[in-house]
Each structure stands twice: as structure tokens, then as C-alpha cells.
Enzyme design. Structure first.
Site, PDB file in Angstrom:
ATOM      1  CB  CYS B  81      -0.990  -0.039   1.169  1.00 58.35           C
ATOM      2  SG  CYS B  81      -2.270   1.216   1.024  1.00 58.35           S
ATOM      3  CG  HIS B 183      -4.241  -3.446   2.051  1.00 58.55           C
ATOM      4  ND1 HIS B 183      -3.373  -3.001   3.014  1.00 58.55           N
ATOM      5  CD2 HIS B 183      -4.784  -2.341   1.495  1.00 58.55           C
ATOM      6  CE1 HIS B 183      -3.392  -1.677   3.053  1.00 58.55           C
ATOM      7  NE2 HIS B 183      -4.250  -1.258   2.139  1.00 58.55           N
ATOM      8  CD  GLU B 185      -2.324  -6.111   4.541  1.00 59.61           C
ATOM      9  OE1 GLU B 185      -1.792  -6.481   3.462  1.00 59.61           O
ATOM     10  OE2 GLU B 185      -2.506  -4.917   4.825  1.00 59.61           O
TER      11      GLU B 185
END
Lengths: 253, 201
Positions: B81, B183, B185
Site C-alpha cells: 500500500c 493489501h 493481508e
């Protein structure tokens, strides 16, 4: 193409999911973390957890729960319920929430939205708006306290104000449609989506796959939230997404 | 040991939790010796580019800067990001020079394209190449939250996403430097595969 999002909503009281469900493969019925993981595996794009605990003990249980959710869940999740200060928002951010919703407290003190957006960014703040159309009033009246208390605010002007104050998304629930299972307030979502530059999440009234298709196409909503139709297994998320794709709506499969 | 660069960037908890889910050992550190000794380095975070760069350029107790250390690392580095944006040449956000590892400039999505900003939600990555996307099919959806994007760069872009009329670098690679604008994650099982691919380098 940005996908339209499907968002199951889980009401949590004192650490447990309120609407009991019993899915095959779900080890611990009522555990919000297990349920969230299960929805994630089914293809939910995001989760919303609403804390409906009335007590202070319930609230602190919820913060611990948010920490456990963030450890386990690998998709974005939003938490809400009773958030009334910047400190509340900070506590939930620290616990790992991706976004929070503010509702009653923001209606009572709109600066709350500006404060949270300035501190943590607009992407962290979802403005939840509950409104009801009463024919005698002739307008969509914003309500607080879960629809129980009418206010003097009007839906569209309040929606514009929360956007200007820095809310990153709007979650509008029509109290006329919520719980009816007769479909969403399609015209109002379309009007909101046209007037606002931030995403609009539709909530209230889902009873069938067709209703969700309708609110994401004619209703121009960016996301559809629902609770009971998912919890009671009436609609499976994979089947829903297949139908959305067949209707020409971009979804993540 | 994996090192997550500690530069007071917002919300790195989600990256820590993703590494824990993968069973990977990591530390969050700004110690030059620890960063240099790490097997992999991750530059995560959310926030504003110019203030993030200012923190990376601040001298550490020994006189070095995180900017200098990150640029000189010879182990796999992953920016996520704002992290990938900081690895680019410059950013329109706050008008700042960045680390210059990747050649693209970082630009703001046009307000007049009729698209909502920030770009938030799940979008598809296409034209995938390189080790980061091993086992990931073209068209896979990943999760985004951002208003600025790294431009497309023919020699460095290893994934493309389209939004607001822009075809931008969803991911970049130059040698052992990697970066994703999305992202991983928060991108479900596909994101976990991408992180695993990075950790297996």
C-alpha cells in the site's frame, strides 16, 4: 472492474452472535470468530460485527473479540455499536478493526465523524444511517437508537453532511424495509448513489437473491448487507454470487 | 527472521496477524542491524506519503536513515500500500520525492472520471508475472483502499488493475524489491498465497 460487495452482518451480545445458526462445518455455533471465518471461506467480501451489548462488561468483551477476529479473519471487517467518542474508535482500531460505524452518536454530535476521519482517515469511518419514510412527514426522517427515536434530520441532507465531514462510506438502513424481507429501498439507494461520491452500502429488506441483484443494479448500491437470510442458510453466498455474475454484475468469485 | 519496518506508519497489525497466520517469525523494528540481518523486509502501512517519507528520512540514533537502509537492502523487500508508493520515484500526495527504487510516479486518481475515490474494495489483477504471483490466475480479486496509484511501468509492473480510467501498477518488481498497491493481508486465500510466495523467496 471493482466488484460489488456482499457483506454478512453479525449482531453480537456479550461476545456471542445473537441470531443462532447451525451450519454444517461450523464447529462452535454462536462464536463470532468461527462464524466470520466460515463466511469468509464461503466468499463473503467483508464482514460487519455490531455490538448490541447494553452493559459496560459486554462492551469490553467486544474489544477482546475484535482482537480475536483480526487475528483470524483475512478479509476486511467493520465493527459498530455504541461508538460515541474518538477514544472508542481508537480502542477498536488498536484491536485490529479495519473500519468502524458511527450512528446515533454522530447524529447527536456530527463533529465525531470529522474527528475520527481526521485522526484515522476517511476509509476508517462508515456512517450508518437509519431512516424511516412516514407519508405524513413527506420525507425520509433519520432515526437514532435502532430506529426508536425520530430526529429532525432528513436522509439526503444528512448523507451529504456525513460525506462532507469525512465519512468514507454510507450504510443506509431503511426502517420501512428492515425485517420485511420484501426487498431493499431500491429508489433511495439509487438516489443516494447518484448524489454522493462515496460508496453506499444497502441494508434492510433482503429476502431473496433477486432483491440483492436489484439493489446492486437498479439501486446502484456498491455493497449489499444482510443478516438473517445468510444466518438461516436461506441464501448461500456462492449461489448468490453466481446469480449476480449471471446478471452481469461484477463480483469476486 | 522477517523484519517489518517500524516507521510509525498506521495500522500494521493486519500485516502482523497475516504473518502469524502463516506461522512466520517476525519482528517490528527500526534497528539498522536487525533490518540488515533479516531474511525478508516488509514496508507496510497506511497514511500520507510526504509525512511517511519525512519519517523515513529522519536520522536514527546512529546517524543513518531508514530510507538509506531500505534502499541498500539485498534481501527480498515488500512494500504494501503506502509502502509500494514510498518505493516509487515520487508522489503527488504532499508533493514528495520517494525512495526511487521503482521508476513510476505516484498519482492521484482523477476526480472527474466518475469513479468513487478512494478506490475501495475488491478489484481484479491482470497480466500477472514474476514469483509473487506464482499460482495466482489472471483476474484474481484482491482488496484495495487507496486514492493514489503507481503509474504503469513496462519493465517493472508485474500486475495491472484498472480503475477510474487508469491502468495502474497493482504490483511492481525490480530485482529483489517488490511492492503491492493492494493489501495481500486482507485479500483472503489469494493474498495468503502472495505473501507465502514472497516469504519463500
Amino acid at each position: 472492474m471493482l466488484a460489488k460487495r456482499i457483506i454478512p452482518c453479525l449482531d453480537v451480545k456479550d461476545g456471542a452472535v445473537v441470531k443462532g445458526i447451525n451450519f454444517e462445518g461450523l464447529r462452535e455455533v454462536g462464536d463470532p470468530v468461527e462464524m466470520g471465518a466460515w463466511y469468509g471461506a464461503q466468499g463473503a467480501d467483508e464482514l460487519v460485527y455490531l455490538d448490541i451489548s447494553a452493559s459496560r462488561e459486554g462492551r469490553s468483551t467486544f474489544t477482546g473479540l475484535v482482537r480475536r477476529i483480526s487475528e483470524r479473519i483475512d478479509i476486511p471487517f467493520t465493527v459498530g455499536g455504541g461508538i460515541s467518542s474518538l477514544a472508542d474508535a481508537a480502542r477498536l482500531l488498536d484491536a485490529g478493526a479495519d473500519k468502524i460505524t458511527v450512528n446515533t452518536a454522530a447524529v447527536l454530535r456530527p463533529e465525531l465523524i470529522s474527528e475520527i476521519a481526521a485522526a484515522y482517515g476517511s476509509q476508517f469511518v462508515v456512517a450508518a444511517i437509519d431512516a424511516r419514510f412516514v407519508p405524513e412527514d413527506g420525507f425520509w426522517r433519520v432515526t437514532t437508537h435502532g430506529g426508536k427515536t425520530p430526529t429532525d434530520r432528513e436522509l439526503f441532507s444528512w448523507a451529504r453532511e456525513v460525506q462532507e465531514r469525512g465519512a468514507g462510506e454510507i450504510l443506509f438502513t431503511s426502517m420501512n424495509h428492515d425485517g420485511t424481507r420484501n426487498g431493499y429501498a431500491v429508489a433511495e439507494y439509487a438516489a443516494l448513489s447518484e448524489r454522493l461520491s462515496i460508496p453506499v452500502i444497502a441494508s434492510g429488506g433482503a429476502g431473496s437473491i433477486g432483491h440483492i441483484v436489484e439493489v446492486l443494479s437498479a439501486g446502484k448500491a456498491d455493497a449489499a448487507l444482510a443478516a438473517s437470510i445468510f444466518h438461516f442458510g436461506e441464501i448461500s453466498i456462492p449461489a448468490l454470487k453466481q446469480s449476480l455474475r449471471e446478471a452481469g454484475i461484477a463480483v469476486r468469485l | 527472521m522477517i523484519a517489518i519496518v517500524d516507521y510509525e506508519a498506521g495500522n500494521i497489525l493486519s500485516v502482523e496477524n497475516a504473518l502469524k497466520r502463516l506461522g512466520a517469525a517476525f519482528e517490528v523494528t527500526a534497528d539498522p542491524a536487525h533490518l540488515r540481518a533479516a531474511s525478508h523486509v516488509i514496508l507496510p502501512g497506511v497514511g500520507e506519503a510526504s509525512s511517511a517519507m519525512a519519517r523515513l528520512n529522519r536520522p536514527l540514533p546512529g546517524g543513518e536513515t531508514l530510507s538509506g537502509i531500505v534502499r541498500s537492502l539485498d534481501v527480498p523487500v515488500l512494500g504494501i500500500c503506502i509502502g509500494v508508493q514510498l518505493l516509487c520515484r515520487s508522489s503527488e500526495e504532499g508533493g514528495t520525492d520517494c525512495l526511487g527504487v521503482f521508476s513510476p510516479r505516484v498519482r492521484r486518481f482523477p476526480a472527474d472520471a466518475g469513479a468513487k475515490i478512494p478506490h475501495m474494495g475488491w478489484n481484479a489483477v491482470e497480466n500477472l508475472s514474476g514469483p509473487l504471483f506464482r499460482g495466482i490466475p489472471d483476474g484474481t480479486y484482491v482488496y484495495y483502499v487507496h486514492s493514489y496509484y503507481p503509474e504503469y511501468a513496462p519493465d517493472e509492473t508485474v500486475a495491472v488493475t484498472e480503475y477510474a480510467g487508469c491502468r495502474f501498477s497493482a504490483a511492481l518488481q525490480r530485482g529483489h524489491f517488490f511492492g503491492t498497491q493492494f493489501h495481500p493481508e486482507k485479500s483472503g486465500p489469494a493474498g495468503a498465497v502472495i505473501l507465502k510466495n514472497f516469504l519463500s523467496l
